[in-house]
Design an enzyme around this catalytic site. Structure first.
Site, mmCIF file in Angstrom:
data_model
loop_
_atom_site.group_PDB
_atom_site.id
_atom_site.type_symbol
_atom_site.label_atom_id
_atom_site.label_comp_id
_atom_site.label_asym_id
_atom_site.label_seq_id
_atom_site.Cartn_x
_atom_site.Cartn_y
_atom_site.Cartn_z
ATOM 1 N N CYS A 1 -5.412 0.238 6.430
ATOM 2 C CA CYS A 1 -5.209 2.222 6.590
ATOM 3 C C CYS A 1 -6.527 2.478 5.562
ATOM 4 C CB CYS A 1 -4.120 3.210 5.808
ATOM 5 S SG CYS A 1 -4.182 2.600 4.251
ATOM 6 N N CYS B 1 -8.582 -5.353 -10.327
ATOM 7 C CA CYS B 1 -7.898 -4.205 -10.675
ATOM 8 C C CYS B 1 -8.012 -3.127 -10.391
ATOM 9 C CB CYS B 1 -8.897 -4.062 -12.006
ATOM 10 S SG CYS B 1 -8.647 -2.947 -13.546
ATOM 11 N N CYS C 1 -6.945 -0.630 1.823
ATOM 12 C CA CYS C 1 -6.507 -1.526 2.082
ATOM 13 C C CYS C 1 -6.784 -2.079 4.173
ATOM 14 C CB CYS C 1 -5.075 -0.073 2.651
ATOM 15 S SG CYS C 1 -3.437 -0.952 4.181
ATOM 16 N N CYS D 1 0.739 3.056 3.286
ATOM 17 C CA CYS D 1 0.439 2.746 5.008
ATOM 18 C C CYS D 1 2.094 1.568 4.504
ATOM 19 C CB CYS D 1 -0.280 2.133 6.135
ATOM 20 S SG CYS D 1 -1.056 0.862 5.604
ATOM 21 N N CYS E 1 1.227 -1.780 0.136
ATOM 22 C CA CYS E 1 -0.364 0.083 0.171
ATOM 23 C C CYS E 1 0.744 1.052 0.005
ATOM 24 C CB CYS E 1 -1.042 -0.269 1.275
ATOM 25 S SG CYS E 1 -1.761 1.137 1.465
#
Length: 165
Positions: free
Chosen positions: A133, A153, A130, A85, A82
């Site tokens: 976060c 995607c 995510c 984070c 991510c």
């Protein structure tokens, strides 16, 4: 006669529930359903840490233009994390060329990606974010390759690539 018709019309119009009322109720319900994530930051903190493109995709659920991601043609071994984070989200071994213009994966790292239903374009889609976060990643579709049949995607700006060393 005309006065009676006008009164009936006004009473009918006043009793109708407008779309703006529904939007207000939806906003109220959404504010009650705010999810808590392990990483919590203010909008100002996110803006300071992320690029403009990352902020709008991760925090405002925008979509980057297709075929613009530097990660689209990345064939190196490693992990995609991510951009907000650094939570590991996808392994390079699960990446494939979907031809859609966005990095695509057939499998997420279990427990690190969370899902929601999204009706933003008028029909149901499964949104991915995510799990640490809450950053918007993209959407998952059921038209991917074996073994899962899934196509995650993902917006490239929502990811950072960490090469295997």
């Amino acid at each position: 006669m005309k006065l009676n018709a006008l009164i009936i019309l006004l009473i009918f119009a006043a009793s109708c529930k407008g779309v703006s009322q529904e939007k207000g109720e939806m906003a109220k319900n959404e504010s009650q359903n705010v999810k808590e994530f392990a990483v919590q930051k203010t909008e100002a903190e996110w803006k300071k840490e992320l690029t403009d493109a990352q902020f709008y995709v991760l925090r405002k659920a925008a979509t980057e233009n297709p075929f613009t991601s530097d990660l689209l043609d990345n064939k190196k071994e490693g992990v995609y994390v991510c951009a907000g984070c650094d939570t590991p989200l996808f392994k390079s071994a699960t990446k494939f060329d979907s031809g859609t213009g966005w990095p695509s994966f057939y499998e997420e790292i279990e427990g690190n990606v969370a899902y929601d239903v999204d009706y933003k374009i008028g029909y149901k889609r499964t949104e991915e974010h995510c799990a640490t976060c809450g950053g918007h990643l993209g959407h998952v579709f059921e038209d991917g390759p074996a073994p899962t049949g899934e196509r995650h995607c993902i917006n490239g700006v929502a990811l950072k690539f960490v090469p295997e060393n």
